[in-house]
Enzyme design. Sequence first.
Site, PDB file in Angstrom:
ATOM      1  N   VAL A  91       0.843  -1.209   0.000  1.00 58.45           N
ATOM      2  CA  VAL A  91       0.000   0.000   0.000  1.00 58.45           C
ATOM      3  C   VAL A  91       0.878   1.259   0.000  1.00 58.45           C
ATOM      4  CG1 VAL A  91      -1.972  -1.134   1.080  1.00 58.45           C
ATOM      5  CG2 VAL A  91      -0.220  -0.093   2.544  1.00 58.45           C
TER       6      VAL A  91
ATOM      7  N   HIS B  20      -4.169  -4.392  -2.855  1.00 56.48           N
ATOM      8  CA  HIS B  20      -4.637  -4.085  -1.487  1.00 56.48           C
ATOM      9  C   HIS B  20      -4.838  -2.602  -1.241  1.00 56.48           C
ATOM     10  CE1 HIS B  20      -2.801  -8.187  -0.238  1.00 56.48           C
ATOM     11  NE2 HIS B  20      -4.032  -8.315  -0.681  1.00 56.48           N
TER      12      HIS B  20
HETATM   13  C1  BV8 Z   1     -10.305 -12.067   2.294  1.00 52.83           C
HETATM   14  C2  BV8 Z   1      -3.453  -3.852   3.288  1.00 52.83           C
HETATM   15  C3  BV8 Z   1     -12.508 -12.849   2.474  1.00 52.83           C
HETATM   16  C4  BV8 Z   1      -3.650  -3.328   4.665  1.00 52.83           C
HETATM   17  C5  BV8 Z   1      -3.165  -6.271   3.514  1.00 52.83           C
HETATM   18  C6  BV8 Z   1      -6.439 -18.837   6.964  1.00 52.83           C
HETATM   19  C7  BV8 Z   1      -5.818 -19.423   5.864  1.00 52.83           C
HETATM   20  C8  BV8 Z   1      -5.762 -18.782   4.628  1.00 52.83           C
HETATM   21  C9  BV8 Z   1      -6.349 -17.509   4.466  1.00 52.83           C
HETATM   22  C10 BV8 Z   1      -6.951 -16.937   5.570  1.00 52.83           C
HETATM   23  C11 BV8 Z   1      -6.991 -17.566   6.806  1.00 52.83           C
HETATM   24  N1  BV8 Z   1      -7.625 -16.767   7.670  1.00 52.83           N
HETATM   25  C12 BV8 Z   1      -7.984 -15.633   7.027  1.00 52.83           C
HETATM   26  C13 BV8 Z   1      -7.610 -15.734   5.742  1.00 52.83           C
HETATM   27  C14 BV8 Z   1      -7.808 -14.747   4.684  1.00 52.83           C
HETATM   28  C15 BV8 Z   1      -6.772 -13.640   4.838  1.00 52.83           C
HETATM   29  C16 BV8 Z   1      -5.374 -14.197   4.803  1.00 52.83           C
HETATM   30  O1  BV8 Z   1      -4.874 -14.577   3.767  1.00 52.83           O
HETATM   31  N2  BV8 Z   1      -4.747 -14.230   5.998  1.00 52.83           N
HETATM   32  C17 BV8 Z   1      -3.393 -14.730   6.095  1.00 52.83           C
HETATM   33  C18 BV8 Z   1      -2.631 -13.878   7.133  1.00 52.83           C
HETATM   34  C19 BV8 Z   1      -3.442 -16.181   6.505  1.00 52.83           C
HETATM   35  N3  BV8 Z   1      -6.980 -12.799   3.687  1.00 52.83           N
HETATM   36  C20 BV8 Z   1      -7.861 -11.796   3.760  1.00 52.83           C
HETATM   37  O2  BV8 Z   1      -8.455 -11.490   4.774  1.00 52.83           O
HETATM   38  C21 BV8 Z   1      -8.148 -11.082   2.458  1.00 52.83           C
HETATM   39  N4  BV8 Z   1      -9.547 -10.978   2.281  1.00 52.83           N
HETATM   40  O3  BV8 Z   1      -9.887 -13.187   2.349  1.00 52.83           O
HETATM   41  O4  BV8 Z   1     -11.625 -11.749   2.277  1.00 52.83           O
HETATM   42  C22 BV8 Z   1     -13.742 -12.513   1.770  1.00 52.83           C
HETATM   43  C23 BV8 Z   1     -14.096 -13.246   0.647  1.00 52.83           C
HETATM   44  C24 BV8 Z   1     -15.268 -12.953   0.034  1.00 52.83           C
HETATM   45  C25 BV8 Z   1     -16.089 -11.942   0.526  1.00 52.83           C
HETATM   46  C26 BV8 Z   1     -15.712 -11.190   1.641  1.00 52.83           C
HETATM   47  C27 BV8 Z   1     -14.522 -11.471   2.269  1.00 52.83           C
HETATM   48  C28 BV8 Z   1      -7.595  -9.667   2.503  1.00 52.83           C
HETATM   49  C29 BV8 Z   1      -6.113  -9.697   2.693  1.00 52.83           C
HETATM   50  C30 BV8 Z   1      -5.554  -8.276   2.519  1.00 52.83           C
HETATM   51  C31 BV8 Z   1      -5.074  -7.769   3.856  1.00 52.83           C
HETATM   52  N5  BV8 Z   1      -4.439  -6.448   3.661  1.00 52.83           N
HETATM   53  N6  BV8 Z   1      -2.612  -5.050   3.327  1.00 52.83           N
HETATM   54  C32 BV8 Z   1      -2.425  -2.605   5.151  1.00 52.83           C
HETATM   55  O5  BV8 Z   1      -1.328  -2.801   4.582  1.00 52.83           O
HETATM   56  O6  BV8 Z   1      -2.567  -1.856   6.114  1.00 52.83           O
HETATM   57  S1  BV8 Z   1      -2.172  -7.623   3.503  1.00 52.83           S
HETATM   58  C33 BV8 Z   1      -0.627  -7.122   3.994  1.00 52.83           C
HETATM   59  O7  BV8 Z   1       0.004  -8.259   4.467  1.00 52.83           O
HETATM   60  C34 BV8 Z   1       0.222  -6.648   2.865  1.00 52.83           C
HETATM   61  O8  BV8 Z   1      -0.474  -5.880   1.935  1.00 52.83           O
HETATM   62  C35 BV8 Z   1       0.768  -7.909   2.290  1.00 52.83           C
HETATM   63  O9  BV8 Z   1      -0.037  -8.391   1.287  1.00 52.83           O
HETATM   64  C36 BV8 Z   1       0.687  -8.830   3.450  1.00 52.83           C
HETATM   65  C37 BV8 Z   1       2.051  -9.087   3.967  1.00 52.83           C
HETATM   66  O10 BV8 Z   1       2.564  -9.973   3.096  1.00 52.83           O
HETATM   67  P1  BV8 Z   1       4.005  -9.733   2.502  1.00 52.83           P
HETATM   68  O11 BV8 Z   1       3.936  -8.611   1.547  1.00 52.83           O
HETATM   69  O12 BV8 Z   1       4.445 -11.057   2.033  1.00 52.83           O
HETATM   70  O13 BV8 Z   1       4.883  -9.229   3.708  1.00 52.83           O
HETATM   71  P2  BV8 Z   1       5.571 -10.134   4.811  1.00 52.83           P
HETATM   72  O14 BV8 Z   1       6.064  -9.241   5.887  1.00 52.83           O
HETATM   73  O15 BV8 Z   1       4.677 -11.267   5.138  1.00 52.83           O
HETATM   74  O16 BV8 Z   1       6.836 -10.741   4.025  1.00 52.83           O
HETATM   75  C38 BV8 Z   1       7.881  -9.895   3.659  1.00 52.83           C
HETATM   76  C39 BV8 Z   1       8.815 -10.725   2.820  1.00 52.83           C
HETATM   77  O17 BV8 Z   1       9.861  -9.888   2.384  1.00 52.83           O
HETATM   78  C40 BV8 Z   1       9.459 -11.861   3.615  1.00 52.83           C
HETATM   79  O18 BV8 Z   1       9.428 -13.034   2.834  1.00 52.83           O
HETATM   80  C41 BV8 Z   1      10.883 -11.378   3.830  1.00 52.83           C
HETATM   81  O19 BV8 Z   1      11.833 -12.434   3.835  1.00 52.83           O
HETATM   82  C42 BV8 Z   1      11.083 -10.544   2.589  1.00 52.83           C
HETATM   83  N7  BV8 Z   1      12.127  -9.529   2.685  1.00 52.83           N
HETATM   84  C43 BV8 Z   1      12.577  -8.868   3.787  1.00 52.83           C
HETATM   85  N8  BV8 Z   1      13.576  -8.019   3.412  1.00 52.83           N
HETATM   86  C44 BV8 Z   1      13.720  -8.137   2.068  1.00 52.83           C
HETATM   87  C45 BV8 Z   1      12.805  -9.088   1.606  1.00 52.83           C
HETATM   88  N9  BV8 Z   1      12.698  -9.447   0.306  1.00 52.83           N
HETATM   89  C46 BV8 Z   1      13.538  -8.835  -0.565  1.00 52.83           C
HETATM   90  N10 BV8 Z   1      14.446  -7.901  -0.193  1.00 52.83           N
HETATM   91  C47 BV8 Z   1      14.568  -7.537   1.103  1.00 52.83           C
HETATM   92  N11 BV8 Z   1      15.491  -6.603   1.458  1.00 52.83           N
END
Ligand code: BV8
Length: 262
Positions: free
Chosen positions: A111, A138
């Site tokens: 975002v 997102h």
């Molecule tokens: C939905 C905006 C339903 C907000 C974000 C159980 C199992 C599966 C799914 C679910 C579950 N329980 C709930 C769910 C669904 C849920 C979900 O997936 N949860 C996860 C946590 C399990 N999803 C939702 O709720 C979605 N909606 O399902 O709705 C529905 C359906 C029909 C009708 C109505 C409703 C909505 C999800 C969106 C949430 N919003 N962001 C804000 O930002 O304030 S998500 C937010 O987290 C980010 O946008 C991003 O997408 C996510 C984080 O993920 P990453 O980007 O991967 O970041 P992370 O820190 O995890 O990883 C960073 C990576 O970078 C690491 O790998 C690290 O090693 C690497 N890194 C570090 N340094 C470096 C690097 N890489 C390269 N270079 C570097 N220097």
Amino acid sequence: MSDAAGAGAAEAISRARELLARALRVVVFTGAGVSAESGVPTFRGAGGLWKSFKPEDLATPEAFGRDPRLVWEWYAWRRDLVARCRPNAAHLALARWALSRPGVTLVSQNVDDLHERAAREVAGDAEAARRAGPVRLHGSLFHDQCTRCAWRGPARAVDASTVAALPHCPECGGLARPDVVWFGEMLPVRTVEAAFAAAAEAEACLVVGTTGAVYPAAALVHTARAAGARVVVVDPGPTEYDEVADVRIYGPAGDAVPAILA
Ligand code: BV8
Ligand code: ZN
């Protein structure tokens, strides 16, 4: 799959270069890691916490309903922080590459506005910058929406320190909220359709800086792969895509992405 942790890194970089150069259509999928070297904390990394809250606790409609001031304080803090950050070498290399050749679709889960700022820096004109900017799954930290009517627009000023007067909708006076997708909320349908259509056509998929844990966004890579795309993953840490990567590069985006796209 070639594992690149140091020794085979150069070999993996050159395999990734070949694979991406040969692909007519490429989908690039980025997460918080692509902005880490710009100083933006990732969600699950060490710096991902804020006042000991977990993002999953604050980025929800329930948290906003319970305490809009706390949630606005977090977003105001993030806006101030991102405004002080700059696009890093990975953002700039991706923007340059997307502008230099046809067939690249950049899809981001982030975002922050660092992909757009990189595109503007590289493109020099608004139309080209739009072409090199991301499909935002997102939403945007710098956009607000109304909790009562359909209004959406550029972010209203929110003073992170006071957050006294919460931002309100210019149309109906309802409480405004950040125009981002919270956990439990649906992603914007047309945006998802565009992103997944690009993935279904892709011959290559470059994944940068995402754990691949958040759905439905994370399914993008599996859609590309099911359509026959080869997958390149750049991340210093483990991801959910490690088993499906054709080329896996362990390293920071700021080093690996410019090397792959040069
Ligand atoms: C939905 C905006 C339903 C907000 C974000 C159980 C199992 C599966 C799914 C679910 C579950 N329980 C709930 C769910 C669904 C849920 C979900 O997936 N949860 C996860 C946590 C399990 N999803 C939702 O709720 C979605 N909606 O399902 O709705 C529905 C359906 C029909 C009708 C109505 C409703 C909505 C999800 C969106 C949430 N919003 N962001 C804000 O930002 O304030 S998500 C937010 O987290 C980010 O946008 C991003 O997408 C996510 C984080 O993920 P990453 O980007 O991967 O970041 P992370 O820190 O995890 O990883 C960073 C990576 O970078 C690491 O790998 C690290 O090693 C690497 N890194 C570090 N340094 C470096 C690097 N890489 C390269 N270079 C570097 N220097
Ligand atoms: Zn309104």
